[in-house]
Design an enzyme around this catalytic site. Structure first.
Site: not given
Length: 316
Positions: A11, A95-96, A120, A204, A253
């Site tokens: 992102q 991340s994603l 998510r 996070h 995560q």
């Protein structure tokens, strides 16, 4: 011979117009965008191509959109003989982007990846009321110094490191008050810059626990296949091909640190990777790779000319 890794952006890389040139050029890209639209029951591709920016930036839209462009590049390359299974030694995503990496390695279908990322994104947005959380980018200090300051700033609240992106580039996350206290401590410790980020939620960190619970349930409902090549996981910065470990790490995560410096450092060091190709929108990971592993070749692949060059280079 140097090994090769494909990486997938997270992102912040989204931008209006993303994927449009791919869709105009390649039938394989159009098919990916159609599949994502169908999975979500809406025309996300239109938002990607035309905006508005504030709609695209919504976490629940940005996450599946970034995966869609990455997978469009993957499918176009596959049609021309370049694939994770044939050419990569490892995959990794920020991340994603880890979902994009797993999808590219055959763990998820595009439909399941799109739905998981929509879930998510919504869960992460809803985990913390707007205004209660914050994130900040800290430039010019080492990870240990930032970790110490974040811990000292907690004072009964949550503050921790969300992303270790590159040497001298660390992101903190948590309650707004604690993040602001950490910013002051880090400025005093000599940070070149300590910048609050324009994000809608504190990603996070421990405040994302409700989102982690939502993802644990969602991931338990999805069929997963073993990856064609090992994925270097965000929370361990080490490769795995074990499905249950992958499922567990995707849950961890959500609240855990993205250990990107360590992930790319491991790839370029112990992993023997000399070529890193970022598949998808933007060049953020390519820039980070040049700081983390300056001896490795890092290249962003997101336009038709990039795709042609990579196909030619890999002799497909």
């Amino acid at each position: 011979m140097a090994k090769l890794a494909f990486t997938f952006p997270g992102q912040g890389s989204q931008a209006v117009g993303m994927g449009k040139e791919l869709a105009e050029t390649y039938a394989e890209a159009r098919a990916v965008f159609d599949e994502v639209n169908q999975a979500l029951g809406e025309d996300l591709a239109r938002t990607m191509f035309e905006g508005p920016d504030e709609t695209l930036r919504l976490t629940e839209n940005a996450q599946p959109a970034l995966m869609a462009v990455s997978m469009a590049v993957v499918r176009v390359l596959e049609a021309r003989g370049v694939s994770v299974a044939r050419h990569a030694d490892f995959v990794a995503g920020h991340s994603l982007g880890e979902y994009s990496a797993l999808c590219a390695a055959g763990v998820f279908s595009i439909t399941d990846a799109a739905r998981l990322l929509r879930t998510r994104g919504k869960a992460m947005q809803q985990a913390v009321p707007v205004g209660q959380g914050a994130m900040a980018a800290i430039l010019g200090l080492d990870l240990e110094t930032v970790l110490r300051a974040a811990n000292d700033a907690e004072d009964g609240e949550v503050c921790g490191v969300a992303n270790d992106n590159a040497p001298g580039q660390v992101v903190i996350s948590g309650h707004a008050g604690a993040v602001n206290r950490a910013i002051e401590l880090l400025k005093a410790a000599g940070a070149k810059r300590a910048l609050p980020l324009p994000v809608s939620a504190p990603f996070h960190c421990a405040l994302m626990r409700p989102a982690a619970d939502a993802m644990e349930h969602a991931l338990s409902q999805v069929a997963m296949s073993a990856p064609s090549k090992p994925v270097i996981v965000n929370v361990t910065a080490r490769p795995t091909s074990d499905i249950e470990a992958i499922r567990r790490h995707l849950v961890e995560q959500v609240t855990g640190m993205v250990r990107w410096t360590e992930s790319i450092g491991w790839a370029a060091g112990e992993g023997g990777v000399g070529e890193l190709y970022e598949l998808g929108t933007g060049k953020v990971l390519t820039g980070l790779a040049k700081r983390i592993a300056p001896d490795a070749q890092a290249t962003a692949i997101n336009a038709p000319a990039d795709i042609d060059a990579l196909v030619a280079a890999l002799g497909a």
